[in-house]
Design a protein around this motif. Structure first.
Motif, PDB file in Angstrom:
ATOM      1  N   PHE A   1       0.832  -1.187   0.000  1.00 58.18           N
ATOM      2  CA  PHE A   1       0.000   0.000   0.000  1.00 58.18           C
ATOM      3  C   PHE A   1       0.878   1.252   0.000  1.00 58.18           C
ATOM      4  CE2 PHE A   1      -2.802  -3.116   2.132  1.00 58.18           C
ATOM      5  CZ  PHE A   1      -3.898  -3.034   1.283  1.00 58.18           C
ATOM      6  N   THR A   2       0.373   2.306  -0.575  1.00 52.24           N
ATOM      7  CA  THR A   2       1.067   3.588  -0.505  1.00 52.24           C
ATOM      8  C   THR A   2       0.811   4.193   0.873  1.00 52.24           C
ATOM      9  OG1 THR A   2      -0.794   4.912  -1.281  1.00 52.24           O
ATOM     10  CG2 THR A   2       0.671   3.965  -2.986  1.00 52.24           C
ATOM     11  N   ASN A   3       1.566   5.245   1.208  1.00 56.16           N
ATOM     12  CA  ASN A   3       1.332   5.917   2.491  1.00 56.16           C
ATOM     13  C   ASN A   3      -0.080   6.470   2.563  1.00 56.16           C
ATOM     14  OD1 ASN A   3       3.780   5.376   3.670  1.00 56.16           O
ATOM     15  ND2 ASN A   3       4.774   7.201   2.873  1.00 56.16           N
ATOM     16  N   GLY A   4      -0.572   7.016   1.463  1.00 57.49           N
ATOM     17  CA  GLY A   4      -1.933   7.553   1.436  1.00 57.49           C
ATOM     18  C   GLY A   4      -2.975   6.460   1.650  1.00 57.49           C
ATOM     19  N   GLN A   5      -2.764   5.290   1.029  1.00 57.01           N
ATOM     20  CA  GLN A   5      -3.685   4.174   1.217  1.00 57.01           C
ATOM     21  C   GLN A   5      -3.650   3.670   2.663  1.00 57.01           C
ATOM     22  OE1 GLN A   5      -2.015   1.791  -1.958  1.00 57.01           O
ATOM     23  NE2 GLN A   5      -3.894   1.994  -3.181  1.00 57.01           N
ATOM     24  N   LYS A   6      -2.461   3.615   3.199  1.00 56.39           N
ATOM     25  CA  LYS A   6      -2.301   3.181   4.589  1.00 56.39           C
ATOM     26  C   LYS A   6      -3.038   4.132   5.533  1.00 56.39           C
ATOM     27  CE  LYS A   6       1.204   2.624   8.155  1.00 56.39           C
ATOM     28  NZ  LYS A   6       2.601   2.775   8.488  1.00 56.39           N
ATOM     29  N   THR A   7      -2.881   5.429   5.327  1.00 55.08           N
ATOM     30  CA  THR A   7      -3.551   6.433   6.153  1.00 55.08           C
ATOM     31  C   THR A   7      -5.065   6.294   6.046  1.00 55.08           C
ATOM     32  OG1 THR A   7      -1.696   7.944   5.911  1.00 55.08           O
ATOM     33  CG2 THR A   7      -3.806   8.911   6.567  1.00 55.08           C
ATOM     34  N   ARG A   8      -5.551   6.071   4.831  1.00 54.06           N
ATOM     35  CA  ARG A   8      -6.996   5.970   4.602  1.00 54.06           C
ATOM     36  C   ARG A   8      -7.589   4.728   5.279  1.00 54.06           C
ATOM     37  NH1 ARG A   8     -11.424   7.599   5.254  1.00 54.06           N
ATOM     38  NH2 ARG A   8     -13.067   6.889   3.902  1.00 54.06           N
ATOM     39  N   ILE A   9      -6.946   3.585   5.139  1.00 54.65           N
ATOM     40  CA  ILE A   9      -7.493   2.368   5.749  1.00 54.65           C
ATOM     41  C   ILE A   9      -7.418   2.442   7.269  1.00 54.65           C
ATOM     42  CG2 ILE A   9      -5.413   0.928   5.691  1.00 54.65           C
ATOM     43  CD1 ILE A   9      -8.992  -0.249   4.969  1.00 54.65           C
ATOM     44  N   THR A  10      -6.349   3.038   7.803  1.00 53.58           N
ATOM     45  CA  THR A  10      -6.241   3.208   9.250  1.00 53.58           C
ATOM     46  C   THR A  10      -7.363   4.104   9.754  1.00 53.58           C
ATOM     47  OG1 THR A  10      -3.848   2.879   9.177  1.00 53.58           O
ATOM     48  CG2 THR A  10      -4.732   3.988  11.120  1.00 53.58           C
ATOM     49  N   ALA A  11      -7.638   5.189   9.048  1.00 55.13           N
ATOM     50  CA  ALA A  11      -8.726   6.091   9.441  1.00 55.13           C
ATOM     51  C   ALA A  11     -10.077   5.368   9.391  1.00 55.13           C
ATOM     52  CB  ALA A  11      -8.752   7.320   8.533  1.00 55.13           C
ATOM     53  N   THR A  12     -10.273   4.529   8.398  1.00 56.30           N
ATOM     54  CA  THR A  12     -11.532   3.782   8.274  1.00 56.30           C
ATOM     55  C   THR A  12     -11.681   2.785   9.415  1.00 56.30           C
ATOM     56  OG1 THR A  12     -11.545   4.030   5.880  1.00 56.30           O
ATOM     57  CG2 THR A  12     -12.870   2.246   6.783  1.00 56.30           C
ATOM     58  N   LEU A  13     -10.596   2.061   9.719  1.00 51.98           N
ATOM     59  CA  LEU A  13     -10.664   1.054  10.779  1.00 51.98           C
ATOM     60  C   LEU A  13     -10.759   1.671  12.170  1.00 51.98           C
ATOM     61  CD1 LEU A  13      -8.187  -1.619   9.430  1.00 51.98           C
ATOM     62  CD2 LEU A  13     -10.680  -1.745   9.523  1.00 51.98           C
ATOM     63  N   ASN A  14     -10.308   2.904  12.336  1.00 53.24           N
ATOM     64  CA  ASN A  14     -10.424   3.582  13.620  1.00 53.24           C
ATOM     65  C   ASN A  14     -11.662   4.458  13.698  1.00 53.24           C
ATOM     66  OD1 ASN A  14      -8.114   2.495  14.769  1.00 53.24           O
ATOM     67  ND2 ASN A  14      -6.803   4.044  13.870  1.00 53.24           N
ATOM     68  N   GLY A  15     -12.402   4.553  12.609  1.00 53.03           N
ATOM     69  CA  GLY A  15     -13.600   5.384  12.561  1.00 53.03           C
ATOM     70  C   GLY A  15     -14.849   4.551  12.363  1.00 53.03           C
ATOM     71  N   PRO A  16     -15.455   4.622  11.156  1.00 50.34           N
ATOM     72  CA  PRO A  16     -16.741   3.963  10.943  1.00 50.34           C
ATOM     73  C   PRO A  16     -16.689   2.437  11.026  1.00 50.34           C
ATOM     74  CG  PRO A  16     -15.914   4.912   8.889  1.00 50.34           C
ATOM     75  CD  PRO A  16     -15.007   5.374   9.987  1.00 50.34           C
ATOM     76  N   ARG A  17     -15.527   1.837  10.921  1.00 49.37           N
ATOM     77  CA  ARG A  17     -15.414   0.372  10.992  1.00 49.37           C
ATOM     78  C   ARG A  17     -14.694  -0.091  12.259  1.00 49.37           C
ATOM     79  NH1 ARG A  17     -19.140   0.492   7.874  1.00 49.37           N
ATOM     80  NH2 ARG A  17     -18.917   0.337   5.631  1.00 49.37           N
ATOM     81  N   LEU A  18     -14.764   0.723  13.317  1.00 46.21           N
ATOM     82  CA  LEU A  18     -14.095   0.415  14.571  1.00 46.21           C
ATOM     83  C   LEU A  18     -14.541  -0.929  15.142  1.00 46.21           C
ATOM     84  CD1 LEU A  18     -12.127   1.437  16.755  1.00 46.21           C
ATOM     85  CD2 LEU A  18     -14.071   2.501  17.883  1.00 46.21           C
ATOM     86  N   SER A  19     -15.794  -1.297  14.943  1.00 48.05           N
ATOM     87  CA  SER A  19     -16.306  -2.555  15.505  1.00 48.05           C
ATOM     88  C   SER A  19     -15.595  -3.781  14.937  1.00 48.05           C
ATOM     89  CB  SER A  19     -17.808  -2.671  15.268  1.00 48.05           C
ATOM     90  OG  SER A  19     -18.071  -2.721  13.868  1.00 48.05           O
ATOM     91  N   LEU A  20     -14.962  -3.655  13.782  1.00 45.59           N
ATOM     92  CA  LEU A  20     -14.227  -4.789  13.214  1.00 45.59           C
ATOM     93  C   LEU A  20     -13.075  -5.225  14.115  1.00 45.59           C
ATOM     94  CD1 LEU A  20     -14.039  -3.830   9.424  1.00 45.59           C
ATOM     95  CD2 LEU A  20     -15.435  -5.607  10.485  1.00 45.59           C
ATOM     96  N   GLN A  21     -12.530  -4.298  14.906  1.00 43.04           N
ATOM     97  CA  GLN A  21     -11.396  -4.631  15.760  1.00 43.04           C
ATOM     98  C   GLN A  21     -11.765  -5.588  16.884  1.00 43.04           C
ATOM     99  OE1 GLN A  21      -9.077  -1.233  16.988  1.00 43.04           O
ATOM    100  NE2 GLN A  21      -9.442  -0.194  15.050  1.00 43.04           N
ATOM    101  N   SER A  22     -13.051  -5.638  17.263  1.00 42.74           N
ATOM    102  CA  SER A  22     -13.483  -6.559  18.311  1.00 42.74           C
ATOM    103  C   SER A  22     -14.437  -7.621  17.782  1.00 42.74           C
ATOM    104  CB  SER A  22     -14.149  -5.787  19.457  1.00 42.74           C
ATOM    105  OG  SER A  22     -15.274  -5.094  18.968  1.00 42.74           O
ATOM    106  N   SER A  23     -14.554  -7.717  16.471  1.00 44.13           N
ATOM    107  CA  SER A  23     -15.446  -8.678  15.837  1.00 44.13           C
ATOM    108  C   SER A  23     -14.844 -10.073  15.860  1.00 44.13           C
ATOM    109  CB  SER A  23     -15.692  -8.261  14.382  1.00 44.13           C
ATOM    110  OG  SER A  23     -16.321  -9.298  13.665  1.00 44.13           O
ATOM    111  N   ASN A  24     -15.714 -11.075  15.979  1.00 41.00           N
ATOM    112  CA  ASN A  24     -15.257 -12.456  15.868  1.00 41.00           C
ATOM    113  C   ASN A  24     -14.999 -12.837  14.416  1.00 41.00           C
ATOM    114  OD1 ASN A  24     -15.290 -13.037  18.576  1.00 41.00           O
ATOM    115  ND2 ASN A  24     -17.437 -13.636  18.573  1.00 41.00           N
ATOM    116  N   GLY A  25     -15.455 -12.002  13.487  1.00 37.03           N
ATOM    117  CA  GLY A  25     -15.247 -12.267  12.066  1.00 37.03           C
ATOM    118  C   GLY A  25     -15.777 -13.625  11.690  1.00 37.03           C
TER     119      GLY A  25
END
Length: 171
Positions: A1-25
């Protein structure tokens, strides 16, 4: 990933998709699985050597949680036990106030864990415990108190700068 892509996915996972971090998947949900997801209080700096910890208990298991032993300790002091009972549906969470803890002034680590959900074996011990660093101070200046901010030195002697979001603290 580029730095910009990395920043964007991190922002998504720490924002609207925060619940994925505690999901059983796609993982398999255990029948019995209780855990402490956060220490609500105390956090950071506190002004008393005696306090009642408040924690968020979560039922990660498939079965309704009706009992769990919550163990807690400050630093490496002896463990204390609290027998929680109630009815916590699968995926549910509740705040639990534990009995008072007494410690000394200074920096400490508070560790809180769950064991024996419904008097059984916990299916996932990796989510049982959490810790919090606290600093206990009983000194201080009696009220009313005033502080001028004209000095070129900040933080004044005896003060602690607490900036949990790493944003601007003062101007």
């Amino acid at each position: 990933f580029t730095n910009g892509q990395k920043t964007r996915i991190t922002a998504t996972l720490n924002g609207p998709r925060l619940s994925l971090q505690s999901s059983n998947g796609c993982g398999t949900q255990q029948a019995l699985d209780a855990g402490i997801i956060s220490i609500v209080s105390p956090v950071g700096n506190i002004c008393a050597t005696t306090f009642a910890p408040v924690v968020t208990l979560r039922n990660f298991g498939a079965n309704t949680l009706t009992s769990v032993t919550i163990t807690y300790q400050v630093d490496l002091n002896p463990l204390s036990n609290y027998a929680w009972t109630g009815s916590l549906a699968s995926g549910g969470q509740t705040n639990v106030t534990l009995p008072n803890v007494t410690t000394t002034t200074g920096a400490h680590t508070l560790t809180i864990c769950t064991t024996a959900p419904n008097s059984g074996t916990d299916g996932n011990i990796n989510n049982d415990c959490t810790t919090s660093s606290i600093s206990v101070s009983t000194g201080g200046t009696p009220l009313p108190y005033s502080q001028g901010f004209e000095s070129s030195t900040f933080v004044p002697t005896g003060w602690t700068l607490f900036n949990p979001d790493n944003s601007i603290t003062w101007e």
